[in-house]
Motif scaffolding. Structure first.
Motif, PDB file in Angstrom:
ATOM      1  N   MET A  55       0.807  -1.232   0.044  1.00 55.57           N
ATOM      2  CA  MET A  55      -0.140   0.056   0.059  1.00 55.57           C
ATOM      3  C   MET A  55       0.960   1.147   0.156  1.00 55.57           C
ATOM      4  N   LYS A  56       1.953   1.168   0.579  1.00 54.94           N
ATOM      5  CA  LYS A  56       2.966   2.241   1.011  1.00 54.94           C
ATOM      6  C   LYS A  56       3.671   2.756  -0.441  1.00 54.94           C
ATOM      7  N   VAL A  57       3.802   1.563  -1.280  1.00 50.96           N
ATOM      8  CA  VAL A  57       4.628   1.838  -2.397  1.00 50.96           C
ATOM      9  C   VAL A  57       3.667   2.045  -3.449  1.00 50.96           C
ATOM     10  N   GLN A  58       2.182   1.762  -3.436  1.00 57.11           N
ATOM     11  CA  GLN A  58       1.102   2.259  -4.371  1.00 57.11           C
ATOM     12  C   GLN A  58       0.892   3.788  -4.450  1.00 57.11           C
ATOM     13  N   ALA A  59       0.811   4.301  -2.781  1.00 61.37           N
ATOM     14  CA  ALA A  59       0.700   5.592  -2.695  1.00 61.37           C
ATOM     15  C   ALA A  59       1.888   6.490  -2.984  1.00 61.37           C
ATOM     16  N   SER A  60       3.164   6.088  -2.899  1.00 64.69           N
ATOM     17  CA  SER A  60       4.251   7.003  -3.426  1.00 64.69           C
ATOM     18  C   SER A  60       4.138   6.902  -4.823  1.00 64.69           C
ATOM     19  N   ILE A  61       3.736   5.818  -5.611  1.00 62.46           N
ATOM     20  CA  ILE A  61       3.776   5.927  -6.999  1.00 62.46           C
ATOM     21  C   ILE A  61       2.801   6.748  -7.695  1.00 62.46           C
ATOM     22  N   ILE A  62       1.603   6.643  -6.944  1.00 54.77           N
ATOM     23  CA  ILE A  62       0.416   7.758  -7.247  1.00 54.77           C
ATOM     24  C   ILE A  62       1.047   9.287  -6.871  1.00 54.77           C
ATOM     25  N   VAL A  63       1.602   9.519  -5.890  1.00 58.03           N
ATOM     26  CA  VAL A  63       2.234  10.915  -5.772  1.00 58.03           C
ATOM     27  C   VAL A  63       3.083  11.309  -6.502  1.00 58.03           C
ATOM     28  N   ALA A  64       4.054  10.384  -6.905  1.00 58.24           N
ATOM     29  CA  ALA A  64       5.222  10.941  -7.786  1.00 58.24           C
ATOM     30  C   ALA A  64       4.496  11.037  -9.367  1.00 58.24           C
ATOM     31  N   PHE A  65       3.472  10.260  -9.648  1.00 55.43           N
ATOM     32  CA  PHE A  65       2.820  10.279 -10.995  1.00 55.43           C
ATOM     33  C   PHE A  65       2.007  11.744 -10.786  1.00 55.43           C
ATOM     34  N   LEU A  66       1.310  11.994  -9.777  1.00 59.26           N
ATOM     35  CA  LEU A  66       0.721  13.452  -9.767  1.00 59.26           C
ATOM     36  C   LEU A  66       1.792  14.630  -9.903  1.00 59.26           C
ATOM     37  N   PHE A  67       2.828  14.537  -9.240  1.00 62.96           N
ATOM     38  CA  PHE A  67       3.948  15.376  -9.307  1.00 62.96           C
ATOM     39  C   PHE A  67       4.445  15.644 -10.748  1.00 62.96           C
ATOM     40  N   ALA A  68       4.691  14.388 -11.421  1.00 60.04           N
ATOM     41  CA  ALA A  68       5.192  14.556 -12.709  1.00 60.04           C
ATOM     42  C   ALA A  68       4.151  15.364 -13.451  1.00 60.04           C
ATOM     43  N   LEU A  69       2.870  14.991 -13.391  1.00 63.52           N
ATOM     44  CA  LEU A  69       1.843  15.400 -14.112  1.00 63.52           C
ATOM     45  C   LEU A  69       1.922  17.068 -13.733  1.00 63.52           C
ATOM     46  N   ILE A  70       1.820  17.557 -12.738  1.00 69.17           N
ATOM     47  CA  ILE A  70       2.043  19.045 -12.477  1.00 69.17           C
ATOM     48  C   ILE A  70       2.868  19.501 -12.842  1.00 69.17           C
ATOM     49  N   ILE A  71       4.411  19.091 -13.047  1.00 68.99           N
ATOM     50  CA  ILE A  71       5.496  19.606 -13.498  1.00 68.99           C
ATOM     51  C   ILE A  71       5.248  19.677 -15.010  1.00 68.99           C
ATOM     52  N   ALA A  72       4.622  18.630 -15.692  1.00 68.26           N
ATOM     53  CA  ALA A  72       4.384  18.591 -17.220  1.00 68.26           C
ATOM     54  C   ALA A  72       3.679  19.651 -17.611  1.00 68.26           C
ATOM     55  N   LEU A  73       2.424  19.836 -16.672  1.00 65.55           N
ATOM     56  CA  LEU A  73       1.296  20.929 -17.161  1.00 65.55           C
ATOM     57  C   LEU A  73       2.274  22.421 -16.964  1.00 65.55           C
ATOM     58  N   PHE A  74       2.774  22.636 -16.010  1.00 67.88           N
ATOM     59  CA  PHE A  74       3.300  23.887 -15.644  1.00 67.88           C
ATOM     60  C   PHE A  74       4.635  23.972 -16.827  1.00 67.88           C
ATOM     61  N   ALA A  75       5.164  23.069 -17.315  1.00 64.78           N
ATOM     62  CA  ALA A  75       6.248  23.087 -18.487  1.00 64.78           C
ATOM     63  C   ALA A  75       5.679  23.495 -19.558  1.00 64.78           C
ATOM     64  N   VAL A  76       4.238  22.822 -19.878  1.00 64.77           N
ATOM     65  CA  VAL A  76       3.902  22.870 -21.240  1.00 64.77           C
ATOM     66  C   VAL A  76       3.263  24.470 -21.229  1.00 64.77           C
ATOM     67  N   VAL A  77       2.668  25.050 -20.202  1.00 60.60           N
ATOM     68  CA  VAL A  77       2.240  26.176 -20.177  1.00 60.60           C
ATOM     69  C   VAL A  77       3.273  27.222 -20.354  1.00 60.60           C
ATOM     70  N   ASN A  78       4.688  27.056 -20.056  1.00 58.92           N
ATOM     71  CA  ASN A  78       5.788  28.130 -20.204  1.00 58.92           C
ATOM     72  C   ASN A  78       6.638  27.511 -21.122  1.00 58.92           C
ATOM     73  N   VAL A  79       6.332  27.920 -22.443  1.00 64.03           N
ATOM     74  CA  VAL A  79       7.292  27.672 -23.568  1.00 64.03           C
ATOM     75  C   VAL A  79       8.177  28.619 -24.340  1.00 64.03           C
ATOM     76  N   GLU A  80       8.316  29.857 -23.562  1.00 69.46           N
ATOM     77  CA  GLU A  80       8.912  31.090 -24.258  1.00 69.46           C
ATOM     78  C   GLU A  80      10.263  30.683 -24.138  1.00 69.46           C
TER      79      GLU A  80
END
Length: 113
Positions: free
Chosen positions: A1-26
């Protein structure tokens, strides 16, 4: 359960970084020791996130390696102290191998009387 939670948190963090990066393309100026160049901000953000993740992973691996070595050393020490066939282990040998709060004398008999 702990490993699954850390994978989910890592995925959400990567998604937030990707969205932030796509918005800032200058293109932004990046200063190096030897010069300057214009780089798209998306590459700076993703590169920084990757290098940060690699640094954290490297420190985690070093810590895990040290803990594994410590566990092996303690297991060897415990195997040396165990008496499988009822062999006599001199008290001086046990005391020399032990450390920490176990070095204190046993006072259970004093408390019982």
């Amino acid at each position: 359960m702990k490993v699954q939670a850390s994978i989910i948190v890592a995925f959400l963090f990567a998604l937030i970084i990707a969205l932030f990066a796509v918005v800032n393309v200058e293109a932004v100026p990046v200063d190096y020791v030897w010069g300057q160049s214009n780089v798209p901000l998306i590459l700076v953000i993703i590169g920084s996130a990757l290098f940060g993740g690699l640094a954290v992973g490297l420190f985690g691996l070093v810590r895990q390696y040290r803990l594994t070595r410590r566990i092996r050393a303690l297991e060897k020490q415990a195997a040396g102290l165990q008496s499988f066939e009822g062999d006599y282990v001199p008290a001086a040998q046990v005391k020399a191998a032990s450390s920490g709060p176990l070095d204190e004398p046993d006072r259970t008999q004093e408390r019982l009387t």
